[in-house]
Design a protein around this motif. Sequence first.
Motif, PDB file in Angstrom:
ATOM      1  N   HIS A  37       0.953  -1.205   0.193  1.00  0.00           N
ATOM      2  CA  HIS A  37       0.135   0.201  -0.152  1.00  0.00           C
ATOM      3  C   HIS A  37       0.827   1.299   0.018  1.00  0.00           C
ATOM      4  O   HIS A  37       0.316   2.259  -0.709  1.00  0.00           O
ATOM      5  CB  HIS A  37      -1.027   0.026   1.283  1.00  0.00           C
ATOM      6  N   ALA A  88       3.969   1.363  -1.455  1.00  0.00           N
ATOM      7  CA  ALA A  88       4.783   1.574  -2.351  1.00  0.00           C
ATOM      8  C   ALA A  88       3.908   2.119  -3.824  1.00  0.00           C
ATOM      9  O   ALA A  88       4.861   2.642  -4.695  1.00  0.00           O
ATOM     10  CB  ALA A  88       5.552   0.203  -2.838  1.00  0.00           C
ATOM     11  N   VAL A  89       2.914   1.771  -3.771  1.00  0.00           N
ATOM     12  CA  VAL A  89       2.263   2.080  -5.180  1.00  0.00           C
ATOM     13  C   VAL A  89       2.023   3.554  -5.344  1.00  0.00           C
ATOM     14  O   VAL A  89       1.826   4.365  -4.605  1.00  0.00           O
ATOM     15  CB  VAL A  89       0.571   1.660  -4.898  1.00  0.00           C
ATOM     16  N   ALA A 144      -1.906   7.411  -8.921  1.00  0.00           N
ATOM     17  CA  ALA A 144      -2.376   7.189 -10.196  1.00  0.00           C
ATOM     18  C   ALA A 144      -2.373   8.467 -11.039  1.00  0.00           C
ATOM     19  O   ALA A 144      -2.594   9.430 -10.736  1.00  0.00           O
ATOM     20  CB  ALA A 144      -3.861   6.531  -9.942  1.00  0.00           C
ATOM     21  N   ARG A 157      -8.577   5.027 -10.632  1.00  0.00           N
ATOM     22  CA  ARG A 157      -7.331   5.243  -9.936  1.00  0.00           C
ATOM     23  C   ARG A 157      -6.975   4.034  -9.157  1.00  0.00           C
ATOM     24  O   ARG A 157      -5.947   3.281  -9.006  1.00  0.00           O
ATOM     25  CB  ARG A 157      -7.406   6.233  -9.162  1.00  0.00           C
ATOM     26  N   TRP A 186      -5.836   1.195 -11.502  1.00  0.00           N
ATOM     27  CA  TRP A 186      -4.630   1.379 -12.072  1.00  0.00           C
ATOM     28  C   TRP A 186      -3.755   1.071 -10.896  1.00  0.00           C
ATOM     29  O   TRP A 186      -2.669   0.531 -11.244  1.00  0.00           O
ATOM     30  CB  TRP A 186      -4.537   3.028 -12.361  1.00  0.00           C
ATOM     31  N   ARG A 187      -3.738   1.412  -9.842  1.00  0.00           N
ATOM     32  CA  ARG A 187      -2.859   0.960  -8.689  1.00  0.00           C
ATOM     33  C   ARG A 187      -2.693  -0.634  -8.557  1.00  0.00           C
ATOM     34  O   ARG A 187      -1.532  -1.160  -8.572  1.00  0.00           O
ATOM     35  CB  ARG A 187      -3.450   1.487  -7.348  1.00  0.00           C
ATOM     36  N   TRP A 223      -0.551  -1.370 -11.674  1.00  0.00           N
ATOM     37  CA  TRP A 223       0.954  -1.149 -11.397  1.00  0.00           C
ATOM     38  C   TRP A 223       1.738  -2.154 -10.617  1.00  0.00           C
ATOM     39  O   TRP A 223       2.684  -2.562 -10.916  1.00  0.00           O
ATOM     40  CB  TRP A 223       0.960   0.235 -10.727  1.00  0.00           C
ATOM     41  N   LEU A 224       0.859  -2.795  -9.803  1.00  0.00           N
ATOM     42  CA  LEU A 224       1.672  -3.682  -8.791  1.00  0.00           C
ATOM     43  C   LEU A 224       1.634  -4.957  -9.643  1.00  0.00           C
ATOM     44  O   LEU A 224       2.638  -6.125  -9.646  1.00  0.00           O
ATOM     45  CB  LEU A 224       0.692  -4.112  -7.754  1.00  0.00           C
ATOM     46  N   GLU A 271      -1.671   1.531 -17.342  1.00  0.00           N
ATOM     47  CA  GLU A 271      -2.500   2.252 -17.887  1.00  0.00           C
ATOM     48  C   GLU A 271      -3.113   1.252 -19.129  1.00  0.00           C
ATOM     49  O   GLU A 271      -4.300   1.431 -19.278  1.00  0.00           O
ATOM     50  CB  GLU A 271      -2.205   3.607 -18.303  1.00  0.00           C
ATOM     51  N   ASP A 272      -2.122   0.914 -19.903  1.00  0.00           N
ATOM     52  CA  ASP A 272      -2.616   0.042 -21.043  1.00  0.00           C
ATOM     53  C   ASP A 272      -3.524  -1.060 -20.535  1.00  0.00           C
ATOM     54  O   ASP A 272      -4.650  -1.394 -21.102  1.00  0.00           O
ATOM     55  CB  ASP A 272      -1.397  -0.375 -21.656  1.00  0.00           C
ATOM     56  N   VAL A 317      -5.178  -1.573 -17.939  1.00  0.00           N
ATOM     57  CA  VAL A 317      -6.777  -1.045 -17.259  1.00  0.00           C
ATOM     58  C   VAL A 317      -7.691  -0.628 -18.707  1.00  0.00           C
ATOM     59  O   VAL A 317      -8.812  -1.030 -18.501  1.00  0.00           O
ATOM     60  CB  VAL A 317      -6.666   0.256 -16.475  1.00  0.00           C
ATOM     61  N   ARG A 374       9.630   1.274  -2.566  1.00  0.00           N
ATOM     62  CA  ARG A 374       8.773   1.247  -3.846  1.00  0.00           C
ATOM     63  C   ARG A 374       9.735   0.201  -4.756  1.00  0.00           C
ATOM     64  O   ARG A 374       9.368  -0.793  -5.308  1.00  0.00           O
ATOM     65  CB  ARG A 374       8.548   2.227  -4.524  1.00  0.00           C
ATOM     66  N   VAL A 378       9.598  -3.401  -3.492  1.00  0.00           N
ATOM     67  CA  VAL A 378       8.340  -4.038  -3.688  1.00  0.00           C
ATOM     68  C   VAL A 378       8.300  -4.536  -5.190  1.00  0.00           C
ATOM     69  O   VAL A 378       7.930  -5.516  -5.683  1.00  0.00           O
ATOM     70  CB  VAL A 378       7.283  -2.937  -3.412  1.00  0.00           C
ATOM     71  N   LEU A 389       8.067  -8.356  -6.527  1.00  0.00           N
ATOM     72  CA  LEU A 389       7.037  -8.689  -7.286  1.00  0.00           C
ATOM     73  C   LEU A 389       7.240  -9.233  -8.799  1.00  0.00           C
ATOM     74  O   LEU A 389       6.719 -10.103  -9.228  1.00  0.00           O
ATOM     75  CB  LEU A 389       5.834  -7.846  -7.463  1.00  0.00           C
ATOM     76  N   PHE A 398      -3.523  -6.916  -1.471  1.00  0.00           N
ATOM     77  CA  PHE A 398      -3.648  -5.283  -1.787  1.00  0.00           C
ATOM     78  C   PHE A 398      -4.791  -4.984  -1.815  1.00  0.00           C
ATOM     79  O   PHE A 398      -5.328  -3.945  -1.281  1.00  0.00           O
ATOM     80  CB  PHE A 398      -2.642  -5.107  -3.046  1.00  0.00           C
TER      81      PHE A 398
END
Lengths: 192, 168
Positions: free
Chosen positions: A12, A14-15, A18, B24, B27-28, B31-32, B41-42, B44, B105, B108, B112, B128
């Motif tokens: 949470h 690290a993200v 947007a 959003r 998207w999060r 991203w993970l 983005e692509d 989603v 970050r 992570v 991952l 998450f």
Amino acid sequence: MNEVDRLRDALHRAVPDAPELTGWVGVARGKARRGRLTAGVVVVAVALLAVPLAWSGLRGSTVALPTAPSASPVTAQPVASAEPVSPICLQHREPSPLADAGLPLGAQQATLCAEGTESLSYAGIPDALTIGVDELIRSFNGLPLGAANDCDSAPGLTFRIVFSYPDGSARVIRGENACRVIGAPGGGEARE
Amino acid sequence: MVEQVAEPATAQLDLDSFVQARGRALWRCAWLLTGDHHRAEDLVQTALAKTYHRLPSLGTSDAYEAYLRTTMYHTYLAWWRRRWTGELPSEVLEHAEQGVDLELRHDVAQALAALPRGQRAVVVLCYFEDLTQAQAAVALQISVGTVKSQLSRALAALRTSPLLSKED
């Protein structure tokens, strides 16, 4: 804090934030339209297999494609085959925009056209399919949308099917291989 | 003559609202999964493209989001089968934000990226998005047992990464 809680906390924190969402809907709708065109590939792939077989078996019973009085057979260029190309193929080169409802039923005939590529050894078929056209349309309309992204990076052979309607209108679907194609070389994934 | 076919306008209005409300958060998650701003983005947008025509028929935003989430994860898994090159994310420093723990970050993202895609997906869903294992199984259309085993293997792998091996 146990390891699962540490992991949750780390994910949470690290993200990144947007990005702005402006234009996302437009992009998604554009992808959907392109995906629908991509889905046409499956029909083309099926048609490539099925139509020539049908032609060889049904040639005596199918209705010949009506041609304009002044039209004469045109040889495809630069495709390898010397098969004459239907004037329908020459008249309708651009794919039609498609709605979610897909193609309307009731087409009189479907003409398989090849686009001119040197690597393509198949030049299309001069006669049009007049039997089972609605079945072909139903098959196309029943396809799920597929992402067109894979087509962007893997250009391949391109084909068209022109559906001709009694009112004189036409709808064109166009497909490329190397996308989400059943049984196409290099396609990788089957349709979803 | 090629006839133009109009698309229904109502679906776009609903999609606008949905994207503004949930874009959003989606998207999060993306991203993970991808470790990259643009791929997220692509991902989603591709999931939206595949599903938006179902928005009117699904009725509620929650039902649509569940359908969209499943599509997004399946799209992610399908993409990575075909295109993933095994490259580790390199964008962490390119999108530096003030006040953000960049080392975390980076840890992570690296941790991952080292997981197989299926394990990565269940980690994001369960740790998450806070879905239960049963809900994650539904989202991924796999068994609960598979979710459990994927999580167990993922945690075992993450224990050896700087993310979990570092002392607090």
